[in-house]
Design an enzyme around this catalytic site. Structure first.
Site, PDB file in Angstrom:
ATOM      1  CD  GLU A  57     -55.116 -19.251   7.386  1.00  0.00           C
ATOM      2  OE1 GLU A  57     -54.782 -18.363   7.138  1.00  0.00           O
ATOM      3  OE2 GLU A  57     -55.665 -20.115   8.016  1.00  0.00           O
ATOM      4  CE  LYS A  59     -58.266 -21.957  10.844  1.00  0.00           C
ATOM      5  NZ  LYS A  59     -58.918 -22.325   9.639  1.00  0.00           N
ATOM      6  CE  LYS A 120     -57.838 -16.426   6.810  1.00  0.00           C
ATOM      7  NZ  LYS A 120     -57.902 -17.665   6.401  1.00  0.00           N
ATOM      8  CD  GLU A 169     -62.308 -14.695   2.989  1.00  0.00           C
ATOM      9  OE1 GLU A 169     -61.114 -15.209   3.402  1.00  0.00           O
ATOM     10  OE2 GLU A 169     -63.195 -14.904   4.113  1.00  0.00           O
ATOM     11  CG  ASN A 189     -63.140 -18.526   3.017  1.00  0.00           C
ATOM     12  OD1 ASN A 189     -62.904 -19.573   2.861  1.00  0.00           O
ATOM     13  ND2 ASN A 189     -63.246 -17.812   4.142  1.00  0.00           N
ATOM     14  CD  GLU A 219     -58.914 -16.711   0.968  1.00  0.00           C
ATOM     15  OE1 GLU A 219     -59.417 -16.404   2.248  1.00  0.00           O
ATOM     16  OE2 GLU A 219     -59.353 -15.584   0.234  1.00  0.00           O
ATOM     17  CB  SER A 220     -61.098 -22.351   3.310  1.00  0.00           C
ATOM     18  OG  SER A 220     -60.810 -21.194   4.097  1.00  0.00           O
TER      19      SER A 220
END
Length: 262
Positions: A57, A59, A120, A169, A189, A219-220
């Site tokens: 990602e 970000k 995103k 998500e 997520n 995710e994350s």
């Protein structure tokens, strides 16, 4: 919705009003209709054929951390991710909270990025799907916590009509009903979007409740190669990782080192 997420979505509605005044939805539709259609490679296929499954990602900022890498360039880092083994990319396009921009997807494509790109953002309107298509994304994120079931269904169908793949998500048992919409990718997520607290156990807890043969993305909160190995054994094919790479001086190199330890 609650807390930070509620604030973000409220701002997104105001932001969309301004965007539509500057560039009406009908104008975007006409531009797309006049373009030569080129279907971008889907993330689902990339993950199925990848040995790592990493969605790296781009970000620069987050509501919880502030600036992570303010000087990061979309003309540099996404291509470096591609060169260092990413299966796909995620590019933040929300400006106010994440320091992103639609132009970042365009810049990444112009730099030589050919692998799939996830647009995103907090998508709540068809206008944003048109923006995703125009800037060169292959996939769009839909967040269950931002949409009611029928809004999500409508946007998913619209995305597909535009040739966009959908990563849906979810982050709780209550949101798993959205899995009935049969998106291209099922995301869990690990970060609660209201409080921004992160717990990777969320993925392990929910994975068995997703369709058996679906492409699943965690995710994350993933910062350890051992976590990727454990998530893969649990049934995930994709692993969205951003902060662990972006907070370093050389995100592409950090990705390569991460992959070498998986």
């Amino acid at each position: 919705m609650s807390d930070i997420l509620e604030e973000i979505v409220a701002w997104k509605r105001r932001e969309l009003e301004i965007m539509k005044e500057m560039q009406p939805t009908q104008k975007l539709q006409r531009i797309i209709e006049e373009q030569t259609y080129y279907k971008r490679p889907p993330i689902a296929d990339a993950l199925k054929s990848s040995s790592t499954g990493i969605i790296a990602e781009f970000k620069r900022k987050s509501p919880s951390l502030g600036w992570i890498n303010e000087d990061a360039k979309a003309s540099d880092i996404p291509f470096s991710y591609q060169q260092n083994g990413a299966a796909a990319l995620s590019i933040l396009t929300d400006n106010r909270y994440f320091g992103g921009d639609d132009e970042f997807v365009k810049e990444a494509r112009m730099s030589g990025v050919r692998i799939p790109v996830l647009y995103k953002n907090f998508v709540i309107d068809e206008h944003q799907l048109l923006q995703a298509r125009l800037c060169g994304a292959s996939t769009v994120l839909l967040i269950a916590a931002c949409l009611d079931f029928y809004e999500c269904k409508r946007l998913l169908l619209t995305a597909h009509s535009l040739g966009l793949e959908v990563l849906l998500e979810m982050h709780s048992e209550e949101e798993l009903v959205y899995a009935e919409l049969e998106p291209d990718l099922y995301g869990i997520n690990n970060r609660h979007l209201g409080s921004f607290q992160t717990d990777v156990e969320t993925s392990f807890r929910l994975v068995d409740q997703l369709p058996e043969n679906s492409v699943k993305v965690s995710e994350s909160g993933i910062s350890n190669p051992a976590t990727v190995r454990a998530l893969r054994e649990a049934g995930f094919e994709g692993f969205l990782i951003g902060e662990a790479f972006m907070k370093t001086d050389n995100p592409g190199k950090a990705l390569a080192e991460f992959i070498s330890k998986i």
